[in-house]
Design an enzyme around this catalytic site. Sequence first.
Site, PDB file in Angstrom:
ATOM      1  N   LYS A   1     -56.141  46.346  58.964  1.00 24.76           N
ATOM      2  CA  LYS A   1     -57.775  45.401  58.864  1.00 24.76           C
ATOM      3  C   LYS A   1     -58.766  45.804  59.358  1.00 24.76           C
ATOM      4  O   LYS A   1     -60.216  46.346  58.496  1.00 24.76           O
ATOM      5  CB  LYS A   1     -57.159  44.341  59.983  1.00 24.76           C
ATOM      6  CG  LYS A   1     -57.198  43.073  59.585  1.00 24.76           C
ATOM      7  CD  LYS A   1     -56.046  42.155  60.548  1.00 24.76           C
ATOM      8  CE  LYS A   1     -55.336  41.387  59.843  1.00 24.76           C
ATOM      9  NZ  LYS A   1     -54.837  40.664  60.658  1.00 24.76           N
TER      10      LYS A   1
ATOM     11  N   GLN B   1     -54.282  38.357  67.229  1.00 23.11           N
ATOM     12  CA  GLN B   1     -52.874  39.016  65.990  1.00 23.11           C
ATOM     13  C   GLN B   1     -51.245  38.206  66.602  1.00 23.11           C
ATOM     14  O   GLN B   1     -51.591  38.351  67.817  1.00 23.11           O
ATOM     15  CB  GLN B   1     -52.830  40.667  65.981  1.00 23.11           C
ATOM     16  CG  GLN B   1     -51.713  41.001  65.013  1.00 23.11           C
ATOM     17  CD  GLN B   1     -52.317  40.741  63.640  1.00 23.11           C
ATOM     18  OE1 GLN B   1     -52.988  40.946  63.373  1.00 23.11           O
ATOM     19  NE2 GLN B   1     -50.872  40.477  62.954  1.00 23.11           N
TER      20      GLN B   1
ATOM     21  N   ASP C   1     -59.511  33.608  61.100  1.00 26.41           N
ATOM     22  CA  ASP C   1     -58.512  33.275  60.472  1.00 26.41           C
ATOM     23  C   ASP C   1     -57.825  32.029  60.248  1.00 26.41           C
ATOM     24  O   ASP C   1     -57.253  31.821  59.197  1.00 26.41           O
ATOM     25  CB  ASP C   1     -56.990  33.282  61.695  1.00 26.41           C
ATOM     26  CG  ASP C   1     -56.336  34.705  61.648  1.00 26.41           C
ATOM     27  OD1 ASP C   1     -55.657  35.209  60.596  1.00 26.41           O
ATOM     28  OD2 ASP C   1     -55.822  35.285  62.602  1.00 26.41           O
TER      29      ASP C   1
HETATM   30  N1  GUN Z   1     -50.079  37.958  61.765  1.00 25.49           N
HETATM   31  C1  GUN Z   1     -49.727  37.310  60.286  1.00 25.49           C
HETATM   32  N2  GUN Z   1     -50.539  37.016  59.348  1.00 25.49           N
HETATM   33  C2  GUN Z   1     -51.158  36.498  60.711  1.00 25.49           C
HETATM   34  C3  GUN Z   1     -52.836  36.535  59.877  1.00 25.49           C
HETATM   35  O1  GUN Z   1     -52.944  36.293  58.975  1.00 25.49           O
HETATM   36  N3  GUN Z   1     -53.409  36.337  61.575  1.00 25.49           N
HETATM   37  C4  GUN Z   1     -52.843  36.730  62.529  1.00 25.49           C
HETATM   38  N4  GUN Z   1     -53.878  36.898  63.252  1.00 25.49           N
HETATM   39  N5  GUN Z   1     -51.562  37.074  62.702  1.00 25.49           N
HETATM   40  C5  GUN Z   1     -51.054  37.086  61.895  1.00 25.49           C
END
Ligand code: GUN
Length: 313
Positions: free
Chosen positions: A83, A128, A151
């Site tokens: 990211k 996350q 998100d």
């Molecule tokens: N863990 C796995 N996929 C995601 C996601 O799209 N966002 C977040 N915050 N954590 C994750």
Amino acid sequence: MKNRSPDFFSKPARIGFQIPDFEKLDKDILFPGSSTRKLRGKELANELILQCATLSKKHPLRPHLAVVLAGEDPASHVYVANKEKAFAKAGFSTETFRIPSAEVTQSRLIQLIETLNAKPDVHGILVQLPLPSGISSSNVLSAISPSKDVDGFLKENMGALALGEFSGALPCTPFGVMVLLASYGISVEGKNAVVVGRSNIVGKPAALLLLSCGATVTVCHSRTVDLPSVTKTADILVVAAGKKGLIGKEHVKAGAVVIDVGVHRNPDNTLCGDCRVEELIGHASALTPVPGGVGPMTIAMLLVNTASAAWSE
Ligand code: GUN
């Protein structure tokens, strides 16, 4: 590039994003030796990253994402690094708060989020997942200000989606799946869509988005009896079960479009998804590769959601 802007894309479209047209571009790009189209998420994500960089030049604000990375989960560390790289490529900024599991408490995370909520130069906050055991992700996530929930996981944003509104941030993975389908000119309206998996991150919001876009939707999960008999009804099959190699030819109608959301590591360190790809090549009409399919699209939509948070009035 033509602006096809379906309803679910109206918010990014208002700030200048367009859904790239990969229908013609990719006409001849097939899985080798087959007539199965490869839905190239990586290339499409790169197009969206380029759009971020171009739009950035017109906007005085540089979109900024704060990432909270608690614990040592190796996959989470890799996802966050990916990211950060994509944000840097788009000219957007990030700051990651890494908290070792020994120091993680729910109140510390909530305090950090409250500080970030109060900062006007932080446009998006991403916690996350998964969080270390013993920490309630629902308590922590609900501390995020809904306008900074890039998100799209909060009740306010997921609730809007459930009501068929696209006013909030859409969860990045299902959003990426819809953009991928739209880019390839694959309409979902009137189609039978089957989603395998009912997680809050992917399965549930994917089903809601497909439903809002006019598909007839069925959701399968670990308790579904006779999975192949249900998945075989799908014109569009979205697989987010988190089970390596779960879906093979016996689950898929000839000519169906298959979207594989799973990511698993093989013993030789290569990646694979929830589908047995070799069985589906030549059987499905279109298929996402792993890696290079849905994963990069998830990150691209996080950029789009952060830009929307920064640039929307
Ligand atoms: N863990 C796995 N996929 C995601 C996601 O799209 N966002 C977040 N915050 N954590 C994750």
